[in-house]
Design a protein around this motif. Structure first.
Motif, PDB file in Angstrom:
ATOM      1  N   ALA A   1      38.161  36.214  25.171  1.00  0.00           N
ATOM      2  CA  ALA A   1      37.405  37.397  25.588  1.00  0.00           C
ATOM      3  C   ALA A   1      36.926  38.155  24.350  1.00  0.00           C
ATOM      4  O   ALA A   1      37.539  38.087  23.287  1.00  0.00           O
ATOM      5  CB  ALA A   1      38.297  38.304  26.437  1.00  0.00           C
ATOM      6  N   SER A   2      35.801  38.852  24.498  1.00  0.00           N
ATOM      7  CA  SER A   2      35.280  39.677  23.403  1.00  0.00           C
ATOM      8  C   SER A   2      34.901  41.040  24.005  1.00  0.00           C
ATOM      9  O   SER A   2      34.841  41.170  25.227  1.00  0.00           O
ATOM     10  CB  SER A   2      34.031  39.021  22.805  1.00  0.00           C
ATOM     11  N   PRO A   3      34.621  42.037  23.171  1.00  0.00           N
ATOM     12  CA  PRO A   3      34.216  43.337  23.749  1.00  0.00           C
ATOM     13  C   PRO A   3      33.011  43.210  24.677  1.00  0.00           C
ATOM     14  O   PRO A   3      32.916  43.913  25.680  1.00  0.00           O
ATOM     15  CB  PRO A   3      33.885  44.182  22.507  1.00  0.00           C
ATOM     16  N   LEU A   4      32.100  42.302  24.362  1.00  0.00           N
ATOM     17  CA  LEU A   4      30.925  42.120  25.233  1.00  0.00           C
ATOM     18  C   LEU A   4      31.326  41.565  26.596  1.00  0.00           C
ATOM     19  O   LEU A   4      30.909  42.057  27.644  1.00  0.00           O
ATOM     20  CB  LEU A   4      29.949  41.117  24.594  1.00  0.00           C
ATOM     21  N   THR A   5      32.149  40.513  26.590  1.00  0.00           N
ATOM     22  CA  THR A   5      32.516  39.910  27.881  1.00  0.00           C
ATOM     23  C   THR A   5      33.440  40.851  28.648  1.00  0.00           C
ATOM     24  O   THR A   5      33.397  40.890  29.877  1.00  0.00           O
ATOM     25  CB  THR A   5      33.169  38.518  27.689  1.00  0.00           C
ATOM     26  N   ASP A   6      34.255  41.633  27.934  1.00  0.00           N
ATOM     27  CA  ASP A   6      35.142  42.595  28.620  1.00  0.00           C
ATOM     28  C   ASP A   6      34.336  43.603  29.429  1.00  0.00           C
ATOM     29  O   ASP A   6      34.665  43.897  30.585  1.00  0.00           O
ATOM     30  CB  ASP A   6      35.983  43.379  27.596  1.00  0.00           C
ATOM     31  N   ALA A   7      33.291  44.143  28.817  1.00  0.00           N
ATOM     32  CA  ALA A   7      32.490  45.168  29.513  1.00  0.00           C
ATOM     33  C   ALA A   7      31.870  44.571  30.770  1.00  0.00           C
ATOM     34  O   ALA A   7      31.870  45.195  31.840  1.00  0.00           O
ATOM     35  CB  ALA A   7      31.403  45.697  28.572  1.00  0.00           C
ATOM     36  N   LEU A   8      31.355  43.363  30.646  1.00  0.00           N
ATOM     37  CA  LEU A   8      30.733  42.705  31.803  1.00  0.00           C
ATOM     38  C   LEU A   8      31.778  42.398  32.872  1.00  0.00           C
ATOM     39  O   LEU A   8      31.550  42.604  34.069  1.00  0.00           O
ATOM     40  CB  LEU A   8      30.053  41.408  31.343  1.00  0.00           C
ATOM     41  N   ALA A   9      32.935  41.919  32.437  1.00  0.00           N
ATOM     42  CA  ALA A   9      33.964  41.509  33.399  1.00  0.00           C
ATOM     43  C   ALA A   9      34.492  42.716  34.175  1.00  0.00           C
ATOM     44  O   ALA A   9      34.653  42.662  35.402  1.00  0.00           O
ATOM     45  CB  ALA A   9      35.101  40.798  32.668  1.00  0.00           C
ATOM     46  N   LEU A  10      34.746  43.827  33.477  1.00  0.00           N
ATOM     47  CA  LEU A  10      35.302  45.001  34.171  1.00  0.00           C
ATOM     48  C   LEU A  10      34.307  45.589  35.172  1.00  0.00           C
ATOM     49  O   LEU A  10      34.666  45.926  36.293  1.00  0.00           O
ATOM     50  CB  LEU A  10      35.730  46.067  33.151  1.00  0.00           C
ATOM     51  N   LYS A  11      33.044  45.670  34.774  1.00  0.00           N
ATOM     52  CA  LYS A  11      32.039  46.211  35.702  1.00  0.00           C
ATOM     53  C   LYS A  11      31.882  45.262  36.899  1.00  0.00           C
ATOM     54  O   LYS A  11      31.745  45.716  38.051  1.00  0.00           O
ATOM     55  CB  LYS A  11      30.702  46.390  34.971  1.00  0.00           C
ATOM     56  N   ALA A  12      31.927  43.967  36.628  1.00  0.00           N
ATOM     57  CA  ALA A  12      31.813  42.992  37.729  1.00  0.00           C
ATOM     58  C   ALA A  12      32.958  43.192  38.720  1.00  0.00           C
ATOM     59  O   ALA A  12      32.752  43.202  39.935  1.00  0.00           O
ATOM     60  CB  ALA A  12      31.828  41.565  37.171  1.00  0.00           C
ATOM     61  N   MET A  13      34.173  43.394  38.214  1.00  0.00           N
ATOM     62  CA  MET A  13      35.324  43.596  39.114  1.00  0.00           C
ATOM     63  C   MET A  13      35.115  44.810  40.008  1.00  0.00           C
ATOM     64  O   MET A  13      35.359  44.765  41.211  1.00  0.00           O
ATOM     65  CB  MET A  13      36.607  43.819  38.300  1.00  0.00           C
ATOM     66  N   THR A  14      34.665  45.921  39.378  1.00  0.00           N
ATOM     67  CA  THR A  14      34.456  47.151  40.160  1.00  0.00           C
ATOM     68  C   THR A  14      33.446  46.902  41.278  1.00  0.00           C
ATOM     69  O   THR A  14      33.667  47.276  42.437  1.00  0.00           O
ATOM     70  CB  THR A  14      33.948  48.283  39.232  1.00  0.00           C
ATOM     71  N   LEU A  15      32.332  46.281  40.922  1.00  0.00           N
ATOM     72  CA  LEU A  15      31.286  46.035  41.933  1.00  0.00           C
ATOM     73  C   LEU A  15      31.812  45.124  43.042  1.00  0.00           C
ATOM     74  O   LEU A  15      31.615  45.390  44.231  1.00  0.00           O
ATOM     75  CB  LEU A  15      30.063  45.375  41.270  1.00  0.00           C
ATOM     76  N   ILE A  16      32.506  44.055  42.663  1.00  0.00           N
ATOM     77  CA  ILE A  16      32.885  43.044  43.660  1.00  0.00           C
ATOM     78  C   ILE A  16      33.993  43.558  44.595  1.00  0.00           C
ATOM     79  O   ILE A  16      33.902  43.370  45.802  1.00  0.00           O
ATOM     80  CB  ILE A  16      33.310  41.727  42.964  1.00  0.00           C
ATOM     81  N   VAL A  17      35.030  44.218  44.053  1.00  0.00           N
ATOM     82  CA  VAL A  17      36.105  44.655  44.970  1.00  0.00           C
ATOM     83  C   VAL A  17      35.595  45.692  45.970  1.00  0.00           C
ATOM     84  O   VAL A  17      36.074  45.752  47.093  1.00  0.00           O
ATOM     85  CB  VAL A  17      37.387  45.176  44.266  1.00  0.00           C
ATOM     86  N   ARG A  18      34.593  46.459  45.590  1.00  0.00           N
ATOM     87  CA  ARG A  18      34.041  47.430  46.540  1.00  0.00           C
ATOM     88  C   ARG A  18      33.089  46.778  47.528  1.00  0.00           C
ATOM     89  O   ARG A  18      33.070  47.103  48.711  1.00  0.00           O
ATOM     90  CB  ARG A  18      33.257  48.515  45.794  1.00  0.00           C
ATOM     91  N   ALA A  19      32.247  45.878  47.011  1.00  0.00           N
ATOM     92  CA  ALA A  19      31.143  45.383  47.857  1.00  0.00           C
ATOM     93  C   ALA A  19      31.538  44.191  48.718  1.00  0.00           C
ATOM     94  O   ALA A  19      30.961  44.010  49.795  1.00  0.00           O
ATOM     95  CB  ALA A  19      29.951  45.004  46.971  1.00  0.00           C
ATOM     96  N   LEU A  20      32.507  43.389  48.287  1.00  0.00           N
ATOM     97  CA  LEU A  20      32.797  42.169  49.057  1.00  0.00           C
ATOM     98  C   LEU A  20      33.254  42.464  50.490  1.00  0.00           C
ATOM     99  O   LEU A  20      32.706  41.879  51.433  1.00  0.00           O
ATOM    100  CB  LEU A  20      33.811  41.288  48.296  1.00  0.00           C
TER     101      LEU A  20
END
Ligand SMILES: NC(=O)c1ccc[n+]([C@@H]2O[C@H](COP(=O)([O-])OP(=O)(O)OC[C@H]3O[C@@H](n4cnc5c(N)ncnc54)[C@H](O)[C@@H]3O)[C@@H](O)[C@H]2O)c1
Ligand SMILES: [Fe+2]
Length: 382
Positions: A206-225
Motif C-alpha cells: 500500500a502507498s499513501p495514494l492507494t490508501d486514500a483511494l481505498a478508504l474513500k472506496a470503503m466509505t462509499l461501498i458500505v453505505r451504498a451497497l
C-alpha cells in the motif's frame, strides 16, 4: 517506504451520461470496425441497448458468448472471431468476465505465440489492440487494472495474465449501466469491490495514494451497497457503487489484493462459485486472521465505515469491523458458509494446498500464512 508507481487506464471517463463520450473516444482510437465483447445476460437485460445506439457510425460486430468466470478457451474463440472479422478495436461491455476476455484478446490478437505463453507477469511482447472498457457491474475494477483472470479447468484454479499492456485506453464508467444488475450480482460484485478496497489498504505494498483511494472506496461501498441491493433503481446508490468500485480498482490495481483473493481462487476454479461470493465467504475469516498483524489499520477501516471507536480498545474496534462485514454479507443475502455449496469437508486440505501456491497474492498479505493456516481458515468458513 518502498518505491511505488501508479498505473491506470489511460483515460477515465465517469458519471451519468459518460456514454455520450463513446463515439468520440472510439474515433480517437482509430476504431472503425470494433468487436463489442459482452455476454448474453448483459445483452438480454437491456444494458447493451444503452450502448449500441451510440455506435451507429461504426461497422461493429457483437461477440456475446462470454460465460461468467470465463475459461481460457473463450479467449481462443473470441480471438478467432476478432481476427477473422478484420476488427480494429475492442469495446468490452460487461462485468469482470467480459472485460477480462476483451483485455486478453487485446494482447493475444497480435501475439505470435500460444496463449499459454502470455500467462504470468510481463509476458506480453507485441502491440495490443485499442481497447475501451465499460463496466456493467460495480464491481471488479477490471476497467483500470493490469490483470485478466481466467479459469483453468484442467488445473482447477484461476490464472492471471498480468501486464501493463492490459490497461485499457479508456475506462468509461457510467452508473446507469449497472441499473439492470440482478440483486445477486449487485451483492456479489459489490462485496468483491469492498474486498479490493480492504485488501489494498492492508497490503504490504500500500502507498499513501492507494490508501486514500481505498478508504474513500470503503466509505462509499458500505453505505451504498445495502441501498443498491434494497432498491436496484436507486441511481444515486448505483453511482456511489460505480465510483467506489472504480476507486477500489485503482487501489488494488497498484497495491494488490491478498489472502481473501488467494483463497477464493481455488473455490472459483474447482467449484465455480461466483468470484464475489467466494470472496464474501472468506472475508471475515481472513480479516480475523490478519488482525494481529495490523490492528491499527483496522481503526482506519472502522472510521471509513463510520463505526464508533471512542472508548474502545484497538482489538475491540477490529472485532467490530469484522462483525460489520459479517452483517453486511448477511444483509445482501450472500450465503456465509462453504458447506452451502456442495463442497465436501474432505476437499479442504486440497483447497489449502492450491491456495498456498497463489504466491503472487499471498506476498501482499499483511500476515504470513502457512498451508495449515490456510486450511484452518477454510475450516472456519466451512
Ligand atoms: N481483472 C480484474 O482486475 C478482476 C478483478 C476482480 C474480478 N475479476 C474477474 O471478474 C469476473 C467476475 O466479474 P463480475 O463480478 O463483474 O461478474 P460477471 O461479469 O461474471 O457477471 C455476472 C453475471 O451478471 C450478469 N450481468 C453483469 N452486468 C449486468 C447488468 N448490468 N445487467 C444484468 N446482468 C448483468 C452477467 O450476464 C453474468 O451472468 C471473475 O472471473 C473474476 O475473476 C477480475
Ligand atoms: Fe476481486
Amino acid at each position: 517506504m518502498h518505491v511505488s508507481s501508479f498505473k491506470t487506464a489511460h483515460r477515465l471517463i465517469t458519471g451519468q451520461q459518460a456514454l455520450h463520450e463513446l463515439p468520440s473516444q472510439a474515433s480517437k482510437l482509430g476504431m472503425q470496425k470494433p468487436l463489442l465483447v459482452t455476454d448474453r445476460g448483459v445483452r438480454e437485460s437491456g444494458a447493451l441497448d444503452l450502448v449500441t445506439p451510440r455506435m451507429k457510425d461504426l461497422d461493429y460486430a457483437i461477440y456475446d458468448r462470454v460465460p461468467p468466470e470465463p475459461e481460457i478457451e473463450i479467449v481462443e474463440e473470441c480471438t478467432q472471431v476478432f481476427r477473422h472479422g478484420g476488427h480494429d478495436g475492442l469495446i468490452a461491455v460487461g462485468g469482470g468476465s467480459a472485460m477480462d476476455i476483451a483485455k486478453s484478446v487485446s494482447v493475444y490478437a497480435r501475439h505470435n505465440n500460444t496463449l499459454e505463453t502470455l500467462f504470468g507477469e510481463d509476458k506480453v511482447e507485441s502491440s495490443r489492440v485499442p481497447l475501451i472498457a465499460l463496466p456493467t457491474t460495480a464491481g471488479t475494477g477490471s476497467e483500470v487494472t493490469n490483470i485478466a483472470i481466467l479459469a483453468d479447468n484442467q488445473q482447477g484454479t484461476k490464472r492471471g495474465i498480468v501486464s501493463d499492456d492490459l490497461l485499457p485506453d479508456v475506462a468509461l464508467v457510467a452508473p446507469e449501466m449497472t441499473l439492470s444488475c440482478p440483486r445477486s450480482v449487485t451483492a456479489a460484485s459489490g462485496v468483491d469491490a469492498l474486498v479490493h478496497a480492504i485488501e489494498a489498504y492492508l497490503s504490504n505494498f500500500a502507498s499513501p495514494l492507494t490508501d486514500a483511494l481505498a478508504l474513500k472506496a470503503m466509505t462509499l461501498i458500505v453505505r451504498a451497497l445495502p441501498k443498491a441491493f434494497a432498491n436496484p433503481n436507486n441511481l444515486a446508490a448505483r453511482e456511489d457503487m460505480a465510483t467506489g468500485s472504480l476507486m477500489a480498482g485503482l487501489a488494488f490495481g497498484n497495491a494488490g489484493v491478498g489472502a481473501v483473493h488467494a483463497l477464493a481462487y481455488p473455490l472459483g476454479g474447482r467449484y465455480h462459485l461466483a468470484h464475489g461470493v467466494s470472496n464474501a465467504l472468506l472475508l471475515p475469516h481472513v480479516m480475523a486472521w490478519n488482525k494481529l498483524a495490523c490492528v491499527e489499520r483496522f481503526q482506519d477501516i472502522a472510521h471509513a465505515f463510520g463505526e464508533p471507536c471512542q472508548g474502545l480498545s484497538a482489538t475491540q474496534i477490529a472485532d467490530n469491523v469484522i462483525d460489520r462485514l459479517h452483517r453486511l454479507c448477511r444483509d445482501v443475502e450472500i450465503p456465509t458458509q462453504l458447506r452451502t455449496f456442495d463442497i465436501p469437508e474432505s476437499a479442504l486440505p486440497e483447497l489449502a494446498e492450491a491456495a498456498s501456491k497463489v504466491e503472487r497474492l499471498l506476498r501482499n498479505n499483511p500476515r504470513v500464512l502457512s498451508r495449515d493456516d490456510i486450511e484452518q481458515i477454510y475450516r472456519a468458513a466451512y
